[in-house]
Write a protein that holds these residues in place. Structure first.
Motif, PDB file in Angstrom:
ATOM      1  N   ALA A 157      35.298  40.066  42.583  1.00  0.00           N
ATOM      2  CA  ALA A 157      36.048  39.206  41.669  1.00  0.00           C
ATOM      3  C   ALA A 157      37.544  39.350  41.930  1.00  0.00           C
ATOM      4  N   GLY A 158      38.236  38.219  42.015  1.00  0.00           N
ATOM      5  CA  GLY A 158      39.663  38.228  42.302  1.00  0.00           C
ATOM      6  C   GLY A 158      39.985  37.985  43.760  1.00  0.00           C
ATOM      7  N   ALA A 159      38.952  37.939  44.628  1.00  0.00           N
ATOM      8  CA  ALA A 159      39.187  37.715  46.060  1.00  0.00           C
ATOM      9  C   ALA A 159      38.531  36.428  46.546  1.00  0.00           C
ATOM     10  N   VAL A 167      34.788  41.510  50.891  1.00  0.00           N
ATOM     11  CA  VAL A 167      36.177  41.094  50.745  1.00  0.00           C
ATOM     12  C   VAL A 167      36.620  41.509  49.348  1.00  0.00           C
ATOM     13  N   VAL A 168      37.644  42.384  49.303  1.00  0.00           N
ATOM     14  CA  VAL A 168      38.110  42.908  48.017  1.00  0.00           C
ATOM     15  C   VAL A 168      39.615  42.735  47.910  1.00  0.00           C
ATOM     16  N   PRO A 169      40.135  42.577  46.688  1.00  0.00           N
ATOM     17  CA  PRO A 169      41.597  42.485  46.523  1.00  0.00           C
ATOM     18  C   PRO A 169      42.265  43.791  46.938  1.00  0.00           C
ATOM     19  N   PHE A 221      44.288  41.032  50.655  1.00  0.00           N
ATOM     20  CA  PHE A 221      42.897  41.464  50.537  1.00  0.00           C
ATOM     21  C   PHE A 221      42.558  42.394  51.690  1.00  0.00           C
ATOM     22  N   ALA A 222      41.429  43.073  51.553  1.00  0.00           N
ATOM     23  CA  ALA A 222      40.958  43.984  52.601  1.00  0.00           C
ATOM     24  C   ALA A 222      39.497  43.693  52.887  1.00  0.00           C
ATOM     25  N   LEU A 223      39.108  44.006  54.087  1.00  0.00           N
ATOM     26  CA  LEU A 223      37.717  43.835  54.514  1.00  0.00           C
ATOM     27  C   LEU A 223      37.081  45.222  54.578  1.00  0.00           C
TER      28      LEU A 223
END
Length: 365
Positions: free
Chosen positions: A66-68, A102-104, A112-114
């Motif tokens: 959520a958020g990404a 995928v995260v904020p 974002f970061a993977l």
């Protein structure tokens, strides 16, 4: 009336004169130029093919926290699973239900970061407009297919270059011995200088070939967008070139010595076959055991296989910073011993015509 002065060459001048002769002979050979050009084209084709494969848009199963959502909206090539938060997304990665999450991430320039379990595939990274920050849950792991192809690359390049140029040295030595040209050459330069020149000339050609292949790999990976692969492979490529230099000199000296023990082209195999087997062994070992840390560690310290084993361990991240230095020191010491042994055999055998010179006789003189 003055008498003509006799031109006396220093050892360094003699070595370079013989090396120039070897270089000129190879560079005038159409077969050598064609085979080298073919090798470069194959290497370039492999890199380009890898670039196309990396841009394959086949769906990657990913979790989106959520958020990404905005970072993957409208992008093709993903099979998306929604997650309540970053922790939930990471759990899906750990369980193997998705390839990545995928995260904020406020610290990332992209926002974002993977998150992946192991090293991400290039095709996954290329699915994004920009290369994201990558977090690996298990950094020690690498992509199995990529590891396999890199193992083939290191093993094949070492085997082909060492075998081609080693055989060239052997054929040149026997040809000069069979036609008795060597008697004229030795009247101009000492025996050991003649051997050193042959080794130097072919080493220059072999190293030039290796450096061009490394350049093709670096430029090709950069142009085709395989930045992640290049980042992981860069250090290993540099060490491969360094290890290849000393590994090739070691083998070249032994090839020259082995060839000096026979007087006919038909008999070359009888003395050079053990060396061919030493060259082929690292290729098969690194292919079959590229995922075996024990075998790779042993290979990285054995002089004949260190040019393949140590770069592979560096790519996999299994070698400590000091290990390539220790392995290189062992290789250099072995190289110097091989040069001394090869020079003794070459000097004691090069003028002996007829049947094959036995190793014991060659060592005794």
């Amino acid at each position: 009336m003055s008498t003509p002065e006799t031109l006396t060459l220093t050892k360094a001048q003699g070595v370079w004169l013989v090396a120039e002769r070897e270089l000129g002979s190879k560079l005038r050979s159409k077969a050598f130029l064609i085979s080298t050009a073919f090798l470069f084209l194959v290497a370039l084709g492999a890199v380009v093919w890898g670039g196309f494969a990396a841009q394959n848009t086949a769906g990657h199963p990913i979790a989106v926290a959520a958020g990404a959502e905005q970072y993957v909206d409208g992008r093709q090539g993903f099979e998306i699973t929604s997650a309540a938060d970053a922790a939930a997304a990471e759990k899906l990665v750990s369980s193997g239900e998705v390839d990545a999450a995928v995260v904020p991430d406020a610290s990332s320039p992209t926002g974002f970061a993977l998150v992946v379990e192991e090293s991400p595939s290039t095709s996954l990274l290329m699915s994004f407009a920009v290369i994201p920050k990558v977090t690996m849950l298990d950094p020690s792991s690498t992509d199995e297919m990529l590891r396999y192809f890199i193992a083939i690359g290191f093993g094949l390049v070492f085997m082909l270059s060492a075998q081609v140029f080693g055989s060239t040295i052997a054929q040149s030595v026997v040809e000069e011995k069979q036609t008795r040209v060597v008697e004229l050459l030795i009247s101009a330069v000492p025996t050991r200088v003649l051997m050193a020149g042959k080794v130097l000339g072919n080493t220059i050609l072999a190293m030039a070939q290796i450096l061009v292949l490394v350049a093709i790999a670096v430029v090709g990976l950069t142009v085709t967008g395989q930045v992640a692969v290049l980042q992981g492979l860069g250090t290993a490529l540099v060490w491969f070139a360094i290890f290849f230099l000393f590994g090739f000199v070691l083998l070249a000296a032994l090839f020259a010595a082995a060839a000096a023990m026979v007087s006919r082209q038909e008999d070359i195999d009888s003395t050079t076959t053990p060396l061919i087997l030493l060259i082929m062994a690292p290729y098969f070992l690194v292919i079959f055991f590229n995922d075996n840390p024990v075998v790779l560690t042993i290979m990285s310290y054995v002089p004949f296989s260190a040019p393949v084993g140590m770069p592979m361990r560096l790519y996999l991240g299994e070698a400590q910073w000091w290990e390539p230095l220790v392995s290189l020191a062992i290789l250099i010491v072995t190289c110097l011993a091989a040069i001394a042994l090869g020079a003794k055999i070459y000097e004691n055998s090069i003028l002996r015509m007829g049947g094959r010179v036995k190793l014991g006789e060659a060592l005794k003189g």
